[in-house]
Design a protein around this motif. Structure first.
Motif, PDB file in Angstrom:
ATOM      1  N   THR A   1       0.828  -1.175  -0.025  1.00  0.00           N
ATOM      2  CA  THR A   1       0.019   0.037  -0.002  1.00  0.00           C
ATOM      3  C   THR A   1       0.888   1.352   0.093  1.00  0.00           C
ATOM      4  O   THR A   1       0.579   2.416  -0.634  1.00  0.00           O
ATOM      5  CB  THR A   1      -0.868   0.115   1.228  1.00  0.00           C
ATOM      6  N   ALA A   2       1.968   1.210   0.705  1.00  0.00           N
ATOM      7  CA  ALA A   2       3.003   2.219   0.676  1.00  0.00           C
ATOM      8  C   ALA A   2       3.364   2.746  -0.795  1.00  0.00           C
ATOM      9  O   ALA A   2       3.613   3.794  -0.772  1.00  0.00           O
ATOM     10  CB  ALA A   2       3.999   1.861   1.768  1.00  0.00           C
ATOM     11  N   LEU A   3       3.631   1.661  -1.647  1.00  0.00           N
ATOM     12  CA  LEU A   3       4.059   1.911  -2.876  1.00  0.00           C
ATOM     13  C   LEU A   3       2.917   2.446  -3.900  1.00  0.00           C
ATOM     14  O   LEU A   3       3.110   2.672  -4.976  1.00  0.00           O
ATOM     15  CB  LEU A   3       4.673   0.760  -3.347  1.00  0.00           C
ATOM     16  N   GLY A   4       1.735   2.573  -3.409  1.00  0.00           N
ATOM     17  CA  GLY A   4       0.621   2.914  -4.189  1.00  0.00           C
ATOM     18  C   GLY A   4       0.053   1.899  -5.005  1.00  0.00           C
ATOM     19  O   GLY A   4      -0.307   2.020  -6.236  1.00  0.00           O
ATOM     20  N   TRP A   5       0.075   0.598  -4.628  1.00  0.00           N
ATOM     21  CA  TRP A   5      -0.556  -0.535  -5.269  1.00  0.00           C
ATOM     22  C   TRP A   5      -1.969  -0.253  -5.570  1.00  0.00           C
ATOM     23  O   TRP A   5      -2.465  -0.498  -6.892  1.00  0.00           O
ATOM     24  CB  TRP A   5      -0.603  -1.649  -4.259  1.00  0.00           C
ATOM     25  N   ALA A   6      -2.712   0.240  -4.584  1.00  0.00           N
ATOM     26  CA  ALA A   6      -4.134   0.363  -5.053  1.00  0.00           C
ATOM     27  C   ALA A   6      -4.611   1.430  -5.755  1.00  0.00           C
ATOM     28  O   ALA A   6      -5.839   1.437  -6.539  1.00  0.00           O
ATOM     29  CB  ALA A   6      -4.920   0.549  -3.720  1.00  0.00           C
ATOM     30  N   THR A   7      -3.707   2.537  -6.134  1.00  0.00           N
ATOM     31  CA  THR A   7      -4.002   3.728  -7.040  1.00  0.00           C
ATOM     32  C   THR A   7      -3.113   3.563  -8.227  1.00  0.00           C
ATOM     33  O   THR A   7      -3.068   4.348  -9.078  1.00  0.00           O
ATOM     34  CB  THR A   7      -3.529   4.887  -6.102  1.00  0.00           C
ATOM     35  N   GLY A   8      -2.164   2.433  -8.526  1.00  0.00           N
ATOM     36  CA  GLY A   8      -1.725   2.186  -9.840  1.00  0.00           C
ATOM     37  C   GLY A   8      -0.506   2.982  -9.687  1.00  0.00           C
ATOM     38  O   GLY A   8      -0.138   3.574 -10.848  1.00  0.00           O
ATOM     39  N   ASP A   9       0.208   3.471  -8.644  1.00  0.00           N
ATOM     40  CA  ASP A   9       1.183   4.329  -8.576  1.00  0.00           C
ATOM     41  C   ASP A   9       2.435   3.474  -9.418  1.00  0.00           C
ATOM     42  O   ASP A   9       2.520   2.540  -9.225  1.00  0.00           O
ATOM     43  CB  ASP A   9       1.881   4.399  -7.146  1.00  0.00           C
ATOM     44  N   GLU A  10       3.214   4.539 -10.160  1.00  0.00           N
ATOM     45  CA  GLU A  10       4.352   3.804 -10.739  1.00  0.00           C
ATOM     46  C   GLU A  10       5.433   3.380  -9.847  1.00  0.00           C
ATOM     47  O   GLU A  10       6.442   2.618 -10.139  1.00  0.00           O
ATOM     48  CB  GLU A  10       4.738   4.921 -11.826  1.00  0.00           C
ATOM     49  N   LYS A  11       5.446   3.936  -8.781  1.00  0.00           N
ATOM     50  CA  LYS A  11       6.445   3.453  -7.539  1.00  0.00           C
ATOM     51  C   LYS A  11       6.082   1.815  -7.503  1.00  0.00           C
ATOM     52  O   LYS A  11       7.189   1.095  -7.272  1.00  0.00           O
ATOM     53  CB  LYS A  11       6.126   3.952  -6.270  1.00  0.00           C
ATOM     54  N   PHE A  12       5.051   1.434  -7.405  1.00  0.00           N
ATOM     55  CA  PHE A  12       4.605  -0.051  -7.155  1.00  0.00           C
ATOM     56  C   PHE A  12       5.160  -0.629  -8.488  1.00  0.00           C
ATOM     57  O   PHE A  12       5.685  -1.791  -8.131  1.00  0.00           O
ATOM     58  CB  PHE A  12       2.965  -0.186  -7.100  1.00  0.00           C
ATOM     59  N   ALA A  13       5.070  -0.245  -9.550  1.00  0.00           N
ATOM     60  CA  ALA A  13       5.309  -1.043 -10.737  1.00  0.00           C
ATOM     61  C   ALA A  13       7.172  -1.151 -10.749  1.00  0.00           C
ATOM     62  O   ALA A  13       7.625  -2.218 -11.193  1.00  0.00           O
ATOM     63  CB  ALA A  13       5.013  -0.382 -12.111  1.00  0.00           C
ATOM     64  N   THR A  14       7.545   0.163 -10.243  1.00  0.00           N
ATOM     65  CA  THR A  14       9.199   0.064 -10.397  1.00  0.00           C
ATOM     66  C   THR A  14       9.662  -0.997  -9.157  1.00  0.00           C
ATOM     67  O   THR A  14      10.781  -1.669  -9.461  1.00  0.00           O
ATOM     68  CB  THR A  14       9.514   1.424 -10.000  1.00  0.00           C
ATOM     69  N   PHE A  15       9.116  -0.908  -8.074  1.00  0.00           N
ATOM     70  CA  PHE A  15       9.797  -1.604  -6.684  1.00  0.00           C
ATOM     71  C   PHE A  15       9.221  -2.760  -6.418  1.00  0.00           C
ATOM     72  O   PHE A  15       9.947  -3.633  -5.861  1.00  0.00           O
ATOM     73  CB  PHE A  15       9.973  -0.715  -5.634  1.00  0.00           C
ATOM     74  N   TRP A  16       8.165  -3.120  -6.741  1.00  0.00           N
ATOM     75  CA  TRP A  16       7.529  -4.559  -6.313  1.00  0.00           C
ATOM     76  C   TRP A  16       7.644  -5.646  -7.359  1.00  0.00           C
ATOM     77  O   TRP A  16       7.947  -5.164  -8.568  1.00  0.00           O
ATOM     78  CB  TRP A  16       6.244  -4.560  -6.060  1.00  0.00           C
ATOM     79  N   PRO A  17       8.337  -6.602  -7.161  1.00  0.00           N
ATOM     80  CA  PRO A  17       8.465  -7.121  -5.593  1.00  0.00           C
ATOM     81  C   PRO A  17       9.442  -6.844  -4.763  1.00  0.00           C
ATOM     82  O   PRO A  17      10.764  -6.787  -5.651  1.00  0.00           O
ATOM     83  CB  PRO A  17       8.162  -9.018  -5.849  1.00  0.00           C
ATOM     84  N   ALA A  18       9.617  -6.755  -3.614  1.00  0.00           N
ATOM     85  CA  ALA A  18      10.691  -6.242  -2.747  1.00  0.00           C
ATOM     86  C   ALA A  18      11.892  -7.059  -2.956  1.00  0.00           C
ATOM     87  O   ALA A  18      11.832  -8.526  -3.123  1.00  0.00           O
ATOM     88  CB  ALA A  18      10.150  -6.298  -1.339  1.00  0.00           C
ATOM     89  N   ARG A  19      13.011  -6.732  -3.114  1.00  0.00           N
ATOM     90  CA  ARG A  19      14.255  -7.412  -3.090  1.00  0.00           C
ATOM     91  C   ARG A  19      14.522  -7.981  -1.612  1.00  0.00           C
ATOM     92  O   ARG A  19      14.874  -9.223  -1.443  1.00  0.00           O
ATOM     93  CB  ARG A  19      15.598  -6.344  -3.302  1.00  0.00           C
ATOM     94  N   VAL A  20      14.296  -7.426  -0.752  1.00  0.00           N
ATOM     95  CA  VAL A  20      14.633  -7.879   0.719  1.00  0.00           C
ATOM     96  C   VAL A  20      13.613  -7.267   1.769  1.00  0.00           C
ATOM     97  O   VAL A  20      13.410  -5.897   1.917  1.00  0.00           O
ATOM     98  CB  VAL A  20      16.026  -7.531   1.214  1.00  0.00           C
TER      99      VAL A  20
END
Length: 512
Positions: free
Chosen positions: A234-253
């Motif tokens: 949710t912090a990456l903006g999964w629910a709102t289609g934020d590009e942060k989510f596309a960039t960073f998920w899945p977490a590396r660690v």
RNA sequence: GGCUCGGUAGCUCAGUGGUAGAGCGGGGGACUCAUAAGCCCUAGGUCGUAGGUUCGAAUCCUACCCGAGUCACCA
């Protein structure tokens, strides 16, 4: 070759009380990883607080506050802990923020659409203090079997929502077999495989008799753990289609304490799969910090208080201790005396004194001006691969190893001074040899500053500043850590006080 | 109780078939640029116990003793 963007998380901390050194430990480890990865590419570091649940509600009530006021006030302590230890997160999420709770509701609806959530009845003996249902057989004299609780339990029968966790068991087992590195260290991996082999039951994910949580359609609130786990997306903006989510998920660690491995390595991936999202690349369960082998606990009065420790030793010295004392992942024991020893020996004697003696000689023999590099150096050739080795340690989450490797350079520089004896070279007027050792020392210090910056950001920057390059740390080691890059003619200035002034033993506390 | 992981020099640990190692602490030495720091030398420990496999075991197997973790809808 471009690396995948680096996303690292800590658990979100439960705000039923104040932070202790264990919380600082996780945050510092994540911070060190993030600081290293920032030198190479896009990096995102998330931490935050878990603010829902019955215990928070009760703690707030006991303090005569609303839960929201209570958490608003407590969260400052947690942010303050990060500030005190220079933990530089990119985002700090609170589960009471709308950007989170709205997404939790969306998650619930998605699962319902998919049929992964269903209405069922949950019955059992319930202990309100522990927020736990107990099997009748486990009760002790009809009371809560938790030895620290032993309160009366009540029979509850509730209509609740269930998450179809069990249907993901086979996929989880396959995933574990195909990705032996995905849960680390191995001990946690083995335990989780054993848990899976023992079978999974569906998970009750709503609480009808609790108000402090994310409200679900039709009443009740989301079980706090599911609420909490979702923060990572949710912090990456999964629910709102934020590009942060596309960039960073899945977490590396994703760093966690070993006690919450089950939630992060069984329930969490299943939740993600239910959303057709990939599981994190690695979940790393670190160990406990103990005091003489015993778990810290307030009732034993053996807590190391992180703010006081930073006050006495300096934030960077405590950071160093925590990262250096034990292999990352294992339990280890902490004490003020151990921190003091590491501060004095590793940091004061080895590193701080190296910096001071080197710059003192540069000042005395060369007026503080960095001489030219001759183009060859035994130390340079011996340590040419050091940055790559340290980087590999970070990749492997071997934080202690990264420090150990760096200390090899520090030891070699100290040894070089004794072997080459600059004071004699100066007396005899052997200028070329004197320049060579002085250059090695300055360049070596520059390397140390870079390599140590993820662990000790403030002290590394101070050390770097004394070299007088005018630059700032943070560049890519692969281009910056080339022996000879420190420019001739740079005006270095010895620090007036040592980098790590010796800390003497505390006088015995007066009898109370 | 089931399962997992440990029990190696004073301390913390590395070492997974072939003449017992590291760091710290302790002891000794040479030097002086330095935060009395750094450098060099130095530890002889039945590798938990008892058996077994093997030409040979800290290293594999069995039993046992001791410690820790885990087996909860608990941060």
């Amino acid at each position: 070759m471009a690396e995948r963007p680096f996303y690292v998380t800590t658990p979100i901390y439960y705000v039923s009380s104040v932070p202790h050194v264990g919380h600082a430990y996780t945050s510092i480890a994540a911070d060190a990883l993030a600081r290293f990865h920032r030198t190479r590419g896009p990096t995102y570091f998330l931490t935050g607080t878990d603010e829902h649940g019955q215990k928070v509600a009760q703690a707030a009530a006991a303090a005569g506050m609303t839960p929201q006021t209570w958490t608003d006030q407590l969260v400052e302590q947690w942010k303050g802990l990060c500030r005190r230890y220079n933990v530089e997160y990119d985002d700090f999420i609170r589960t009471t923020e709308p950007r989170h709770s709205d997404a939790v509701v969306l998650f619930f609806e998605r699962l319902k659409e998919r049929g992964d959530v269903y209405l069922g009845k949950y019955e059992g003996w319930y202990c309100t203090n522990d927020e736990t249902f107990w099997l009748e057989a486990k009760l002790v004299d009809g009371r809560c079997p938790n030895p620290e609780c032993r309160r009366e339990v009540q029979w509850l029968s509730e209509d609740n929502w269930f998450f179809a966790l069990s249907k993901y068991r086979d996929r989880l087992l396959e995933y574990y077999r195909a990705n032996p590195q995905w849960v680390r260290p191995e001990r946690s991996y083995n335990e989780m495989v054993a848990t899976l082999e023992g079978g999974l039951e569906d998970l009750c994910i709503s609480r009808v008799n609790l108000e402090w949580g994310v409200p679900l359609p039709g009443g009740g609130v989301m079980y706090v753990w599911l609420d909490a786990l979702l923060n990572y997306i949710t912090a990456l903006g999964w629910a709102t289609g934020d590009e942060k989510f596309a960039t960073f998920w899945p977490a590396r660690v994703q760093l966690i304490g070993k006690e919450i491995a089950r939630f992060h390595t069984i329930i969490w991936p299943a939740m993600l799969w239910a959303l057709d999202l990939p599981a994190p690349e690695t979940v790393f369960a670190h160990g406990w910090i103990t005091i003489d082998g015993e778990k810290m606990s307030k009732s034993k009065g053996n807590v190391i208080e992180p703010f006081a420790a930073a006050e006495r030793f300096g934030a960077d010295s405590v950071r160093y201790f925590l990262m250096r004392e034990a292999p990352f992942g294992t339990d280890f024991s902490i004490s003020l005396e151990k921190i003091r020893k590491r501060h004095n020996t590793d940091l004061g004697n080895d590193l701080g004194n190296l910096a001071r003696r080197s710059l003192a000689m540069l000042e005395r023999y060369r007026g503080g001006i960095v001489p030219a590099y001759s183009g060859t150096s035994e130390i340079a050739s011996r340590f040419a691969d050091l940055p790559a080795r340290v980087a590999a340690r970070f990749e492997a989450l071997d934080l202690r190893g990264a420090l150990e490797d760096t200390w090899e350079l520090i030891a070699a520089l100290n040894r070089a001074i004794d072997d080459r004896r600059p004071w004699e070279l100066a007396k005899r007027g052997e200028d070329a040899a004197l320049d060579a050792i002085l250059y090695d020392l300055c360049e070596g210090l520059r390397w140390c500053a870079h390599l140590l910056a993820p662990f000790m950001p403030v002290k590394a920057a101070e050390m770097y500043a004394t070299l007088g390059t005018g630059d700032e740390l943070g560049g890519d080691w692969r281009t910056d850590l080339v022996w000879g890059k420190l420019a001739a003619g740079t005006r270095a200035r010895p620090a007036e006080a040592g980098l790590f002034p010796r800390i003497e033993d505390e006088p015995p506390a007066p009898a109370a």
